[in-house]
Enzyme design. Sequence first.
Site, PDB file in Angstrom:
ATOM      1  N   GLN A 129      20.722 -66.627   0.639  1.00 55.66           N
ATOM      2  CA  GLN A 129      19.651 -67.610   0.452  1.00 55.66           C
ATOM      3  C   GLN A 129      18.591 -67.173  -0.549  1.00 55.66           C
ATOM      4  O   GLN A 129      17.854 -68.010  -1.066  1.00 55.66           O
ATOM      5  CB  GLN A 129      19.016 -67.936   1.808  1.00 55.66           C
ATOM      6  CG  GLN A 129      20.000 -68.637   2.737  1.00 55.66           C
ATOM      7  CD  GLN A 129      19.421 -68.902   4.112  1.00 55.66           C
ATOM      8  OE1 GLN A 129      19.571 -68.084   5.002  1.00 55.66           O
ATOM      9  NE2 GLN A 129      18.755 -70.021   4.296  1.00 55.66           N
ATOM     10  N   HIS A 160      25.520 -63.146   7.846  1.00 56.39           N
ATOM     11  CA  HIS A 160      24.624 -64.302   7.915  1.00 56.39           C
ATOM     12  C   HIS A 160      25.315 -65.487   7.212  1.00 56.39           C
ATOM     13  O   HIS A 160      25.016 -65.818   6.073  1.00 56.39           O
ATOM     14  CB  HIS A 160      23.273 -63.975   7.272  1.00 56.39           C
ATOM     15  CG  HIS A 160      22.184 -64.944   7.630  1.00 56.39           C
ATOM     16  ND1 HIS A 160      21.039 -64.595   8.319  1.00 56.39           N
ATOM     17  CD2 HIS A 160      22.055 -66.264   7.405  1.00 56.39           C
ATOM     18  CE1 HIS A 160      20.265 -65.647   8.485  1.00 56.39           C
ATOM     19  NE2 HIS A 160      20.865 -66.684   7.930  1.00 56.39           N
ATOM     20  N   ASN A 169      24.529 -63.494  12.659  1.00 56.42           N
ATOM     21  CA  ASN A 169      23.452 -64.466  12.777  1.00 56.42           C
ATOM     22  C   ASN A 169      23.984 -65.798  13.311  1.00 56.42           C
ATOM     23  O   ASN A 169      24.961 -66.339  12.788  1.00 56.42           O
ATOM     24  CB  ASN A 169      22.824 -64.725  11.405  1.00 56.42           C
ATOM     25  CG  ASN A 169      21.720 -65.762  11.510  1.00 56.42           C
ATOM     26  OD1 ASN A 169      20.679 -65.511  12.114  1.00 56.42           O
ATOM     27  ND2 ASN A 169      21.952 -66.957  10.976  1.00 56.42           N
ATOM     28  N   GLU A 170      23.364 -66.328  14.335  1.00 56.78           N
ATOM     29  CA  GLU A 170      23.626 -67.668  14.869  1.00 56.78           C
ATOM     30  C   GLU A 170      25.108 -68.010  14.965  1.00 56.78           C
ATOM     31  O   GLU A 170      25.583 -68.961  14.319  1.00 56.78           O
ATOM     32  CB  GLU A 170      22.902 -68.714  14.006  1.00 56.78           C
ATOM     33  CG  GLU A 170      21.394 -68.538  14.033  1.00 56.78           C
ATOM     34  CD  GLU A 170      20.646 -69.600  13.223  1.00 56.78           C
ATOM     35  OE1 GLU A 170      21.276 -70.330  12.443  1.00 56.78           O
ATOM     36  OE2 GLU A 170      19.415 -69.680  13.378  1.00 56.78           O
TER      37      GLU A 170
HETATM   38  O1  IFM Z   1      17.867 -71.120   6.805  1.00 50.33           O
HETATM   39  C1  IFM Z   1      18.358 -71.019   8.104  1.00 50.33           C
HETATM   40  C2  IFM Z   1      18.853 -69.619   8.379  1.00 50.33           C
HETATM   41  O2  IFM Z   1      19.835 -69.228   7.481  1.00 50.33           O
HETATM   42  C3  IFM Z   1      19.428 -69.518   9.771  1.00 50.33           C
HETATM   43  N1  IFM Z   1      18.506 -70.045  10.758  1.00 50.33           N
HETATM   44  C4  IFM Z   1      17.914 -71.332  10.503  1.00 50.33           C
HETATM   45  C5  IFM Z   1      17.284 -71.354   9.125  1.00 50.33           C
HETATM   46  C6  IFM Z   1      16.625 -72.729   8.860  1.00 50.33           C
HETATM   47  O3  IFM Z   1      17.580 -73.733   8.955  1.00 50.33           O
END
Ligand code: IFM
Length: 413
Positions: A24, A115, A159-160
Amino acid sequence: MCYTSGMKKFPDGFLWGAATAAHQVEGGNIGSDWWEWEQTRGRERSGDACRHYELYERDFDLARSLHHNAHRLSVEWARVEPQEGRFSDDALKHYAEVVLALKDRGIEPVVTLHHFTNPLWFARDGGWEDRRAPGRFLRYCDAVVRILGKHVRYWITINEPTIYVSHSFLFGVWPPQARSLWRMWRVSRNMVRAHVAVFRMIHQVCRDFGLREPAVSIAQHMTALVPCGSGLRCRFASWLRHKIFNESFVDALVRRRALDFIGLNYYSRQLVEPSNWGIRSLLSDVCRENHRPVPKNSVGWDIYPEGLYELLLKLKKYDLPVMIAENGICAEEDASRWIFIRDHLRSVSRAIGAGVPVTGYLYWSLLDNFEWEKGFGPRFGLVEMNYRTFERKVRPSSLKYAEVCRTGVLSAE
Ligand code: IFM
């Protein structure tokens, strides 16, 4: 915790800072599946992003000037292992320098190993669906941990995971754009296996090298699931969604004794209102009437700080420290960002007062950045990015947050 005249004092040693993720912000992540996908399917291309790969020191200077004492970043697998089994010394050296740049500024690194993005070779050869995935991920993580281990205590393996598996394998909005419960289940199972293997490896490496005890977790995205009405269907659906989307990964890892803390990413609520008892409806229908309106962020997510308090209390049963690994707002005007941070910190403080051991708060994000399929439109940053000149500009909200980071105190107003 001190509550004198509405002022809230956070515990000593609390981690204060912000988070970013490689794809990002870094720019030029050409060896990844996302990069390839953006060239033909994405709304926008990540391109140079924030040029953080070369400008990271400038960004960490900003973080230090904002009194952050922690920073979450991710290591990019596609850079570290651009071809299967062939590791890039340059990339590994780069991330070692990045981590040292944080340490030099007195900022504790929190390092994420996955991520959302994957190396192209991995994605093309079965990706996370393949039974070799956990072993492949472990091999990459092992290379990273051996280099960074002596400087890093906090690790987030994945991540997530629930967002990754649902967006990529169920809703079909992220690469590889699958829509299959079966494929989603396979990926979830492999991610659990991968995390457990990496968790054990990190602990082993730290023992072998006589390093201090590491703290390893995932960053679990949780949504506050609020029943729209008091009827049984709404309440049951909220409970079910919480179990599946918020807790299933954490439960699986706690059962395997593979979490040292819980990394929590929190953004929003869902007003749950299933139209019937069918499974699809129970899992996805939301209230369309706007029955209990709240402010929204610039992409329409409900802003609901109470949800953070409610979720933190639900995490108490795990008896593990909790780090807020992400919490943030995308907004067109900056004034709402400080209100968002303040109100969420109030929830954190209430939860600490109620006995939840919260150890840190990392705002998402330090910089405006590439918001996946939504492109560069949403602005989450404490620092505003000019994507043409790459000039960074500190937003007023970040100065208010900086005062909390400096003092550990959230004042009453
Ligand atoms: O930008 C994302 C991130 O990569 C993961 N968590 C949520 C953020 C906002 O949507």
